[in-house]
Scaffold this motif. Sequence first.
Motif, PDB file in Angstrom:
ATOM      1  N   THR A  17       0.862  -1.177   0.000  1.00  0.00           N
ATOM      2  CA  THR A  17       0.000   0.000   0.000  1.00  0.00           C
ATOM      3  C   THR A  17       0.900   1.229   0.000  1.00  0.00           C
ATOM      4  O   THR A  17       1.701   1.415   0.910  1.00  0.00           O
ATOM      5  CB  THR A  17      -0.930   0.002   1.234  1.00  0.00           C
ATOM      6  OG1 THR A  17      -1.854  -1.084   1.109  1.00  0.00           O
ATOM      7  CG2 THR A  17      -1.697   1.307   1.359  1.00  0.00           C
ATOM      8  N   GLY A  18       0.776   2.032  -1.037  1.00  0.00           N
ATOM      9  CA  GLY A  18       1.566   3.256  -1.122  1.00  0.00           C
ATOM     10  C   GLY A  18       0.872   4.395  -0.411  1.00  0.00           C
ATOM     11  O   GLY A  18      -0.359   4.455  -0.366  1.00  0.00           O
ATOM     12  N   PHE A  19       1.671   5.288   0.170  1.00  0.00           N
ATOM     13  CA  PHE A  19       1.111   6.497   0.784  1.00  0.00           C
ATOM     14  C   PHE A  19       1.983   7.688   0.415  1.00  0.00           C
ATOM     15  O   PHE A  19       3.184   7.546   0.171  1.00  0.00           O
ATOM     16  CB  PHE A  19       0.977   6.357   2.305  1.00  0.00           C
ATOM     17  CG  PHE A  19       2.282   6.273   3.044  1.00  0.00           C
ATOM     18  CD1 PHE A  19       2.963   7.419   3.456  1.00  0.00           C
ATOM     19  CD2 PHE A  19       2.853   5.037   3.317  1.00  0.00           C
ATOM     20  CE1 PHE A  19       4.174   7.343   4.138  1.00  0.00           C
ATOM     21  CE2 PHE A  19       4.068   4.939   3.994  1.00  0.00           C
ATOM     22  CZ  PHE A  19       4.723   6.099   4.402  1.00  0.00           C
ATOM     23  N   GLY A  20       1.355   8.847   0.373  1.00  0.00           N
ATOM     24  CA  GLY A  20       2.079  10.080   0.091  1.00  0.00           C
ATOM     25  C   GLY A  20       1.372  11.246   0.752  1.00  0.00           C
ATOM     26  O   GLY A  20       0.146  11.335   0.689  1.00  0.00           O
ATOM     27  N   VAL A  21       2.136  12.088   1.392  1.00  0.00           N
ATOM     28  CA  VAL A  21       1.579  13.250   2.076  1.00  0.00           C
ATOM     29  C   VAL A  21       2.156  14.502   1.427  1.00  0.00           C
ATOM     30  O   VAL A  21       3.367  14.599   1.224  1.00  0.00           O
ATOM     31  CB  VAL A  21       1.902  13.232   3.589  1.00  0.00           C
ATOM     32  CG1 VAL A  21       1.309  14.452   4.288  1.00  0.00           C
ATOM     33  CG2 VAL A  21       1.405  11.940   4.241  1.00  0.00           C
ATOM     34  N   LEU A  22       1.268  15.438   1.112  1.00  0.00           N
ATOM     35  CA  LEU A  22       1.716  16.727   0.597  1.00  0.00           C
ATOM     36  C   LEU A  22       0.870  17.823   1.202  1.00  0.00           C
ATOM     37  O   LEU A  22      -0.180  17.555   1.790  1.00  0.00           O
ATOM     38  CB  LEU A  22       1.677  16.754  -0.932  1.00  0.00           C
ATOM     39  CG  LEU A  22       0.367  16.495  -1.664  1.00  0.00           C
ATOM     40  CD1 LEU A  22      -0.521  17.726  -1.697  1.00  0.00           C
ATOM     41  CD2 LEU A  22       0.660  16.045  -3.070  1.00  0.00           C
ATOM     42  N   GLU A  23       1.365  19.023   1.072  1.00  0.00           N
ATOM     43  CA  GLU A  23       0.613  20.196   1.518  1.00  0.00           C
ATOM     44  C   GLU A  23       0.286  21.051   0.316  1.00  0.00           C
ATOM     45  O   GLU A  23       1.128  21.249  -0.564  1.00  0.00           O
ATOM     46  CB  GLU A  23       1.414  21.028   2.526  1.00  0.00           C
ATOM     47  CG  GLU A  23       1.469  20.398   3.881  1.00  0.00           C
ATOM     48  CD  GLU A  23       2.100  21.301   4.939  1.00  0.00           C
ATOM     49  OE1 GLU A  23       2.815  22.265   4.586  1.00  0.00           O
ATOM     50  OE2 GLU A  23       1.856  21.029   6.123  1.00  0.00           O
ATOM     51  N   LYS A  24      -0.950  21.528   0.293  1.00  0.00           N
ATOM     52  CA  LYS A  24      -1.352  22.516  -0.692  1.00  0.00           C
ATOM     53  C   LYS A  24      -1.332  23.850   0.032  1.00  0.00           C
ATOM     54  O   LYS A  24      -2.129  24.083   0.942  1.00  0.00           O
ATOM     55  CB  LYS A  24      -2.743  22.210  -1.243  1.00  0.00           C
ATOM     56  CG  LYS A  24      -3.177  23.220  -2.282  1.00  0.00           C
ATOM     57  CD  LYS A  24      -4.525  22.905  -2.866  1.00  0.00           C
ATOM     58  CE  LYS A  24      -4.823  23.956  -3.931  1.00  0.00           C
ATOM     59  NZ  LYS A  24      -6.132  23.773  -4.520  1.00  0.00           N
ATOM     60  N   ILE A  25      -0.395  24.700  -0.352  1.00  0.00           N
ATOM     61  CA  ILE A  25      -0.240  26.017   0.260  1.00  0.00           C
ATOM     62  C   ILE A  25      -0.600  27.035  -0.815  1.00  0.00           C
ATOM     63  O   ILE A  25       0.185  27.296  -1.723  1.00  0.00           O
ATOM     64  CB  ILE A  25       1.202  26.235   0.766  1.00  0.00           C
ATOM     65  CG1 ILE A  25       1.596  25.120   1.739  1.00  0.00           C
ATOM     66  CG2 ILE A  25       1.338  27.610   1.410  1.00  0.00           C
ATOM     67  CD1 ILE A  25       3.069  25.088   2.099  1.00  0.00           C
ATOM     68  N   ALA A 146       0.332   7.034  -4.973  1.00  0.00           N
ATOM     69  CA  ALA A 146      -0.313   7.654  -3.815  1.00  0.00           C
ATOM     70  C   ALA A 146      -0.147   9.177  -3.862  1.00  0.00           C
ATOM     71  O   ALA A 146      -1.113   9.917  -3.620  1.00  0.00           O
ATOM     72  CB  ALA A 146       0.279   7.097  -2.518  1.00  0.00           C
ATOM     73  N   LEU A 147       1.048   9.648  -4.185  1.00  0.00           N
ATOM     74  CA  LEU A 147       1.277  11.090  -4.308  1.00  0.00           C
ATOM     75  C   LEU A 147       0.441  11.666  -5.448  1.00  0.00           C
ATOM     76  O   LEU A 147      -0.116  12.764  -5.324  1.00  0.00           O
ATOM     77  CB  LEU A 147       2.766  11.381  -4.528  1.00  0.00           C
ATOM     78  CG  LEU A 147       3.652  11.204  -3.301  1.00  0.00           C
ATOM     79  CD1 LEU A 147       5.120  11.155  -3.696  1.00  0.00           C
ATOM     80  CD2 LEU A 147       3.399  12.323  -2.283  1.00  0.00           C
ATOM     81  N   ALA A 148       0.320  10.915  -6.549  1.00  0.00           N
ATOM     82  CA  ALA A 148      -0.495  11.364  -7.675  1.00  0.00           C
ATOM     83  C   ALA A 148      -1.955  11.500  -7.259  1.00  0.00           C
ATOM     84  O   ALA A 148      -2.644  12.439  -7.675  1.00  0.00           O
ATOM     85  CB  ALA A 148      -0.353  10.386  -8.847  1.00  0.00           C
ATOM     86  N   CYS A 149      -2.417  10.597  -6.428  1.00  0.00           N
ATOM     87  CA  CYS A 149      -3.795  10.664  -5.925  1.00  0.00           C
ATOM     88  C   CYS A 149      -3.981  11.929  -5.080  1.00  0.00           C
ATOM     89  O   CYS A 149      -4.989  12.625  -5.202  1.00  0.00           O
ATOM     90  CB  CYS A 149      -4.090   9.397  -5.117  1.00  0.00           C
ATOM     91  SG  CYS A 149      -5.840   9.053  -4.929  1.00  0.00           S
ATOM     92  N   ALA A 150      -2.998  12.242  -4.246  1.00  0.00           N
ATOM     93  CA  ALA A 150      -3.051  13.464  -3.437  1.00  0.00           C
ATOM     94  C   ALA A 150      -2.996  14.708  -4.320  1.00  0.00           C
ATOM     95  O   ALA A 150      -3.711  15.685  -4.067  1.00  0.00           O
ATOM     96  CB  ALA A 150      -1.908  13.470  -2.416  1.00  0.00           C
ATOM     97  N   ILE A 151      -2.179  14.670  -5.366  1.00  0.00           N
ATOM     98  CA  ILE A 151      -2.090  15.795  -6.307  1.00  0.00           C
ATOM     99  C   ILE A 151      -3.430  15.992  -7.010  1.00  0.00           C
ATOM    100  O   ILE A 151      -3.925  17.113  -7.138  1.00  0.00           O
ATOM    101  CB  ILE A 151      -0.958  15.567  -7.336  1.00  0.00           C
ATOM    102  CG1 ILE A 151       0.403  15.641  -6.644  1.00  0.00           C
ATOM    103  CG2 ILE A 151      -1.050  16.584  -8.481  1.00  0.00           C
ATOM    104  CD1 ILE A 151       1.577  15.145  -7.498  1.00  0.00           C
ATOM    105  N   CYS A 152      -4.033  14.900  -7.451  1.00  0.00           N
ATOM    106  CA  CYS A 152      -5.351  14.953  -8.104  1.00  0.00           C
ATOM    107  C   CYS A 152      -6.360  15.629  -7.173  1.00  0.00           C
ATOM    108  O   CYS A 152      -7.119  16.504  -7.591  1.00  0.00           O
ATOM    109  CB  CYS A 152      -5.793  13.537  -8.466  1.00  0.00           C
ATOM    110  SG  CYS A 152      -7.455  13.413  -9.167  1.00  0.00           S
ATOM    111  N   HIS A 153      -6.354  15.231  -5.914  1.00  0.00           N
ATOM    112  CA  HIS A 153      -7.272  15.818  -4.946  1.00  0.00           C
ATOM    113  C   HIS A 153      -6.974  17.309  -4.736  1.00  0.00           C
ATOM    114  O   HIS A 153      -7.897  18.132  -4.683  1.00  0.00           O
ATOM    115  CB  HIS A 153      -7.185  15.063  -3.628  1.00  0.00           C
ATOM    116  CG  HIS A 153      -8.168  15.526  -2.607  1.00  0.00           C
ATOM    117  ND1 HIS A 153      -9.531  15.371  -2.758  1.00  0.00           N
ATOM    118  CD2 HIS A 153      -7.996  16.164  -1.422  1.00  0.00           C
ATOM    119  CE1 HIS A 153     -10.146  15.883  -1.706  1.00  0.00           C
ATOM    120  NE2 HIS A 153      -9.247  16.375  -0.890  1.00  0.00           N
TER     121      HIS A 153
END
Length: 177
Positions: A17-25, A146-153
């Motif tokens: 299971t991949g995970f990725g955390v990012l911040e949208k600032i 996972a990071l791509a999913c966060a970017i999409c969101h």
Amino acid sequence: MVLTIRILGIDPGLRVTGFGVLEKIGNRLVYVTSGCIRSGEGELPQRLKVILAGLGEVIAVNQPQQVAIEKVFVNVNPQSTLLLGQARGAAICAAVLHDLPVAEYTALQVKQSVVGNGHAAKDQVQEMVKRLLNLPGVPSPDAADALACAICHAHGGQGLGALATAGYRMKNGRLIG
């Protein structure tokens, strides 16, 4: 004042299971962390527990405010699809146990959002994630998804507006709750 939102992206898998955390600032995306949870071999309940506990730890340490997860596609092998769905369920449970809203995106939506082509290859997704987040190297395929999913969101998922899809899903081109 600039709005900052921390997003956890999840690429569910029974083995990895991949995970990725990012911040949208504001309009910027900033990488926080990424990795993989490996459930190993063994009985299904134990493997699901590893996914649940692993993502619970990622959430506790990184304190995301929203979660984006990739939807399961129907596979040629129904048994594989069922097992993947159970891994995805464990991932969603980790989020809702921490009272986090969950948005769901198809692989097509994620690839379209990140690469511009819904049928992009894994290496294209990895390269675009690296570029969009200014990473020093290419992330592993599961972490990149996972990071791509966060970017999409963060991009509002298929142009639906800034984070307006949190807690909703798409059906026939329409948002449903």
